[in-house]
Design an enzyme around this catalytic site. Structure first.
Site, PDB file in Angstrom:
ATOM      1  N   LYS A   4      13.265   9.749   5.870  1.00 33.81           N
ATOM      2  CA  LYS A   4      13.582  10.773   4.372  1.00 33.81           C
ATOM      3  C   LYS A   4      13.257  12.266   4.852  1.00 33.81           C
ATOM      4  CE  LYS A   4      11.489   8.108   0.904  1.00 33.81           C
ATOM      5  NZ  LYS A   4      10.090   7.934   0.041  1.00 33.81           N
ATOM      6  N   ASP A  47       6.874  -1.625   1.168  1.00 31.32           N
ATOM      7  CA  ASP A  47       6.056  -2.472  -0.058  1.00 31.32           C
ATOM      8  C   ASP A  47       6.127  -1.196  -1.214  1.00 31.32           C
ATOM      9  OD1 ASP A  47       4.175  -0.961   1.488  1.00 31.32           O
ATOM     10  OD2 ASP A  47       2.827  -1.822   0.026  1.00 31.32           O
ATOM     11  N   ASP A  49       8.131   9.674   6.644  1.00 28.14           N
ATOM     12  CA  ASP A  49       8.238  10.334   5.282  1.00 28.14           C
ATOM     13  C   ASP A  49       7.781  11.578   5.576  1.00 28.14           C
ATOM     14  OD1 ASP A  49       8.650  10.101   2.402  1.00 28.14           O
ATOM     15  OD2 ASP A  49       6.289  10.079   2.224  1.00 28.14           O
ATOM     16  N   GLU A  81       8.570   2.422  13.671  1.00 31.10           N
ATOM     17  CA  GLU A  81       8.311   2.598  12.351  1.00 31.10           C
ATOM     18  C   GLU A  81       9.215   2.153  11.317  1.00 31.10           C
ATOM     19  OE1 GLU A  81       6.135   2.943  10.210  1.00 31.10           O
ATOM     20  OE2 GLU A  81       4.620   4.458  10.480  1.00 31.10           O
ATOM     21  N   LYS A 120       1.894  -2.680   8.043  1.00 38.12           N
ATOM     22  CA  LYS A 120       2.570  -3.761   7.997  1.00 38.12           C
ATOM     23  C   LYS A 120       4.014  -3.569   7.994  1.00 38.12           C
ATOM     24  CE  LYS A 120      -0.991  -5.502   5.463  1.00 38.12           C
ATOM     25  NZ  LYS A 120      -1.415  -5.764   4.004  1.00 38.12           N
TER      26      LYS A 120
HETATM   27  P1  IMP Z   1       3.985   9.669   6.009  1.00 36.79           P
HETATM   28  O1  IMP Z   1       2.505   9.761   6.667  1.00 36.79           O
HETATM   29  O2  IMP Z   1       3.974  10.398   4.959  1.00 36.79           O
HETATM   30  O3  IMP Z   1       4.937   9.934   6.936  1.00 36.79           O
HETATM   31  O4  IMP Z   1       3.874   8.153   5.605  1.00 36.79           O
HETATM   32  C1  IMP Z   1       4.648   7.247   6.168  1.00 36.79           C
HETATM   33  C2  IMP Z   1       4.342   5.781   5.586  1.00 36.79           C
HETATM   34  O5  IMP Z   1       4.271   6.035   4.047  1.00 36.79           O
HETATM   35  C3  IMP Z   1       5.209   4.921   6.173  1.00 36.79           C
HETATM   36  O6  IMP Z   1       5.051   4.100   7.410  1.00 36.79           O
HETATM   37  C4  IMP Z   1       5.336   3.730   4.938  1.00 36.79           C
HETATM   38  O7  IMP Z   1       4.130   2.678   5.236  1.00 36.79           O
HETATM   39  C5  IMP Z   1       4.863   4.691   3.842  1.00 36.79           C
HETATM   40  N1  IMP Z   1       6.080   5.102   3.158  1.00 36.79           N
HETATM   41  C6  IMP Z   1       6.645   6.380   2.629  1.00 36.79           C
HETATM   42  N2  IMP Z   1       7.712   6.602   1.899  1.00 36.79           N
HETATM   43  C7  IMP Z   1       7.946   5.162   1.547  1.00 36.79           C
HETATM   44  C8  IMP Z   1       8.677   4.679   0.507  1.00 36.79           C
HETATM   45  O8  IMP Z   1       9.772   5.217  -0.100  1.00 36.79           O
HETATM   46  N3  IMP Z   1       8.615   3.214   0.369  1.00 36.79           N
HETATM   47  C9  IMP Z   1       7.538   2.284   0.943  1.00 36.79           C
HETATM   48  N4  IMP Z   1       6.562   3.018   1.737  1.00 36.79           N
HETATM   49  C10 IMP Z   1       6.884   4.309   2.233  1.00 36.79           C
HETATM   50 MG    MG Z   2       4.445   2.032   7.712  1.00 37.13          MG
END
Ligand code: IMP
Ligand code: MG
Length: 179
Positions: A130, A158, A102, A98, A42
């Site tokens: 990030k 969120d 992260d 997106e 979301k």
């Molecule tokens: P990844 O697979 O670690 O890249 O996770 C990505 C997802 O984690 C993003 O689409 C966000 O929904 C969530 N996410 C990662 N970092 C944050 C943050 O600092 N605040 C809120 N949601 C985050």
């Molecule tokens: Mg997300």
């Protein structure tokens, strides 16, 4: 809600100008293409709503929803499709939208899945990045802004399903999540 915000990183006005610029660039790059915006729910819903209106060429939109397997705060990279796309991707120039990139684990899985459906092209657009946290081999083609390695909330993002409705992007006070 505002009491839980440590710092505002991007105001409503700043976000509007970042998104406007991204929309302009995408409109130029996709002028002769068959653009399909794919939003991953979301978190990206607020960004998607603004970005699609900043795009000046015809485009379609579709939505998918995924959940990460595995408990804990770390993304496992194993992803379950909760809601799949409605549109077959063949013939489309897909742009995945997106909220934040992260570790990249989730996106890496999603991109691989969508690639297997033979779109004409596939690229990635993220509002926030990030870069220090990246473990998967994923780079975004369009990035709104880089953020520090802190917990970011607002404008769709969120913590525990809260703060998505903040109109700005900010840092959550660490004491809220026991950090
Ligand atoms: P990844 O697979 O670690 O890249 O996770 C990505 C997802 O984690 C993003 O689409 C966000 O929904 C969530 N996410 C990662 N970092 C944050 C943050 O600092 N605040 C809120 N949601 C985050
Ligand atoms: Mg997300």
């Amino acid at each position: 809600m505002l009491n839980d915000v440590q710092e505002v990183l991007f105001s409503e006005e700043k976000l509007a100008s970042i998104v406007k610029e991204m929309g302009k660039k995408i409109s130029e790059d996709y002028r002769d293409k068959n653009l399909l915006l794919v939003s991953v729910l979301k978190g990206s819903v607020v960004f998607m709503a603004d970005l699609m209106r900043a795009i000046e060429i015809p485009c379609r939109v579709d939505f998918m929803s995924v959940s990460s397997y595995g408990a804990g705060v770390k993304t496992s990279g194993i992803v379950k499709i909760v809601k799949d796309l409605d549109i077959p991707l063949e013939g489309f120039d897909v742009l995945v939208v997106e909220d934040i990139l992260d570790s990249g684990m989730t996106l890496s899985y999603i991109l691989e899945l969508l690639r297997s459906r033979n779109p004409r092209s596939i690229r990635l657009c993220t509002l926030l990045d990030k870069p220090e946290r990246r473990t998967a081999n994923v780079t975004a083609d369009y990035v709104g802004a880089a953020v520090p390695d802190e917990f970011i909330i607002g404008y769709g993002l969120d913590y525990d399903e809260k703060y998505r409705n903040l109109p700005f992007v900010g840092v959550l006070k660490p004491e809220v999540y026991g950090g």
